[in-house]
Design a protein around this motif. Sequence first.
Motif, PDB file in Angstrom:
ATOM      1  N   LEU A 240       0.853  -1.179   0.000  1.00  0.00           N
ATOM      2  CA  LEU A 240       0.000   0.000   0.000  1.00  0.00           C
ATOM      3  C   LEU A 240       0.891   1.231   0.000  1.00  0.00           C
ATOM      4  O   LEU A 240       1.729   1.399   0.879  1.00  0.00           O
ATOM      5  CB  LEU A 240      -0.868  -0.034   1.258  1.00  0.00           C
ATOM      6  CG  LEU A 240      -1.890   1.046   1.483  1.00  0.00           C
ATOM      7  CD1 LEU A 240      -2.986   0.963   0.432  1.00  0.00           C
ATOM      8  CD2 LEU A 240      -2.490   0.881   2.873  1.00  0.00           C
ATOM      9  N   GLU A 241       0.745   2.063  -1.027  1.00  0.00           N
ATOM     10  CA  GLU A 241       1.504   3.314  -1.066  1.00  0.00           C
ATOM     11  C   GLU A 241       0.549   4.459  -0.784  1.00  0.00           C
ATOM     12  O   GLU A 241      -0.506   4.587  -1.413  1.00  0.00           O
ATOM     13  CB  GLU A 241       2.178   3.511  -2.418  1.00  0.00           C
ATOM     14  CG  GLU A 241       3.103   4.712  -2.419  1.00  0.00           C
ATOM     15  CD  GLU A 241       3.842   4.902  -3.732  1.00  0.00           C
ATOM     16  OE1 GLU A 241       4.114   6.069  -4.060  1.00  0.00           O
ATOM     17  OE2 GLU A 241       4.146   3.904  -4.400  1.00  0.00           O
ATOM     18  N   LEU A 242       0.913   5.286   0.198  1.00  0.00           N
ATOM     19  CA  LEU A 242       0.072   6.384   0.662  1.00  0.00           C
ATOM     20  C   LEU A 242       0.820   7.701   0.594  1.00  0.00           C
ATOM     21  O   LEU A 242       2.038   7.731   0.744  1.00  0.00           O
ATOM     22  CB  LEU A 242      -0.325   6.177   2.129  1.00  0.00           C
ATOM     23  CG  LEU A 242      -0.857   4.833   2.561  1.00  0.00           C
ATOM     24  CD1 LEU A 242      -0.957   4.788   4.078  1.00  0.00           C
ATOM     25  CD2 LEU A 242      -2.207   4.596   1.943  1.00  0.00           C
ATOM     26  N   SER A 243       0.082   8.778   0.430  1.00  0.00           N
ATOM     27  CA  SER A 243       0.603  10.118   0.672  1.00  0.00           C
ATOM     28  C   SER A 243      -0.163  10.664   1.862  1.00  0.00           C
ATOM     29  O   SER A 243      -1.396  10.657   1.868  1.00  0.00           O
ATOM     30  CB  SER A 243       0.373  11.035  -0.537  1.00  0.00           C
ATOM     31  OG  SER A 243       1.189  10.651  -1.604  1.00  0.00           O
ATOM     32  N   VAL A 244       0.565  11.090   2.862  1.00  0.00           N
ATOM     33  CA  VAL A 244      -0.066  11.604   4.085  1.00  0.00           C
ATOM     34  C   VAL A 244       0.602  12.908   4.493  1.00  0.00           C
ATOM     35  O   VAL A 244       1.765  13.147   4.194  1.00  0.00           O
ATOM     36  CB  VAL A 244      -0.020  10.587   5.245  1.00  0.00           C
ATOM     37  CG1 VAL A 244      -0.790   9.328   4.894  1.00  0.00           C
ATOM     38  CG2 VAL A 244       1.397  10.241   5.611  1.00  0.00           C
ATOM     39  N   GLU A 245      -0.161  13.736   5.182  1.00  0.00           N
ATOM     40  CA  GLU A 245       0.373  14.996   5.659  1.00  0.00           C
ATOM     41  C   GLU A 245       0.941  14.804   7.052  1.00  0.00           C
ATOM     42  O   GLU A 245       0.297  14.247   7.932  1.00  0.00           O
ATOM     43  CB  GLU A 245      -0.718  16.066   5.668  1.00  0.00           C
ATOM     44  CG  GLU A 245      -0.173  17.448   5.867  1.00  0.00           C
ATOM     45  CD  GLU A 245      -1.195  18.528   5.608  1.00  0.00           C
ATOM     46  OE1 GLU A 245      -0.785  19.695   5.554  1.00  0.00           O
ATOM     47  OE2 GLU A 245      -2.390  18.214   5.478  1.00  0.00           O
ATOM     48  N   SER A 246       2.156  15.270   7.226  1.00  0.00           N
ATOM     49  CA  SER A 246       2.825  15.202   8.524  1.00  0.00           C
ATOM     50  C   SER A 246       3.078  16.635   8.985  1.00  0.00           C
ATOM     51  O   SER A 246       2.904  17.580   8.208  1.00  0.00           O
ATOM     52  CB  SER A 246       4.145  14.438   8.401  1.00  0.00           C
ATOM     53  OG  SER A 246       5.121  15.226   7.765  1.00  0.00           O
ATOM     54  N   PRO A 247       3.521  16.816  10.222  1.00  0.00           N
ATOM     55  CA  PRO A 247       3.856  18.171  10.663  1.00  0.00           C
ATOM     56  C   PRO A 247       4.959  18.815   9.802  1.00  0.00           C
ATOM     57  O   PRO A 247       5.033  20.036   9.698  1.00  0.00           O
ATOM     58  CB  PRO A 247       4.353  17.963  12.096  1.00  0.00           C
ATOM     59  CG  PRO A 247       3.682  16.710  12.548  1.00  0.00           C
ATOM     60  CD  PRO A 247       3.594  15.847  11.320  1.00  0.00           C
ATOM     61  N   GLU A 248       5.782  18.002   9.147  1.00  0.00           N
ATOM     62  CA  GLU A 248       6.859  18.505   8.297  1.00  0.00           C
ATOM     63  C   GLU A 248       6.432  18.706   6.850  1.00  0.00           C
ATOM     64  O   GLU A 248       7.218  19.126   6.024  1.00  0.00           O
ATOM     65  CB  GLU A 248       8.059  17.538   8.324  1.00  0.00           C
ATOM     66  CG  GLU A 248       8.719  17.380   9.677  1.00  0.00           C
ATOM     67  CD  GLU A 248       7.979  16.421  10.598  1.00  0.00           C
ATOM     68  OE1 GLU A 248       7.358  15.450  10.117  1.00  0.00           O
ATOM     69  OE2 GLU A 248       8.009  16.661  11.816  1.00  0.00           O
ATOM     70  N   GLY A 249       5.202  18.355   6.505  1.00  0.00           N
ATOM     71  CA  GLY A 249       4.713  18.445   5.122  1.00  0.00           C
ATOM     72  C   GLY A 249       4.283  17.074   4.626  1.00  0.00           C
ATOM     73  O   GLY A 249       4.222  16.110   5.379  1.00  0.00           O
TER      74      GLY A 249
END
Length: 125
Positions: free
Chosen positions: A36-45
């Motif tokens: 599973l490949e995801l794009s997620v928002e983190s505190p760093e971007g």
Amino acid sequence: MNNNDFIGYLKNNLNNAGDGLIRQIRINLTEYKIILELSVESPEGWLNLEIIAENISEFTITQKRNEDLQVIFNMDIQIIDGLYWFILDCVDANNDINQIRTSNLYFVCETFNVRFLPYRENINE
């Protein structure tokens, strides 16, 4: 990062992948593996994650008509009976296996690995 550390990071730093995107789902039934490949928002971007779930024992991937499977509203990972239960569609399961099985997108595995990938805007880059 070990599995339990990642689960803590997911819940505490990534807001359970809220408003994240599923970039790819690859299923290898001969090896009992889901990637599973995801794009997620983190505190760093924004960042891309690749989760390799191994020794899959069950999964459901259902797309309802006119529903975008790509958007993750909430991702949860629960440990039940020594297995990792990934729930990717807002089902509030609270360790209830029957409730998890009502999910449109979940899988169960014995182990998983996480790789942090360089963020890229387009899938085919």
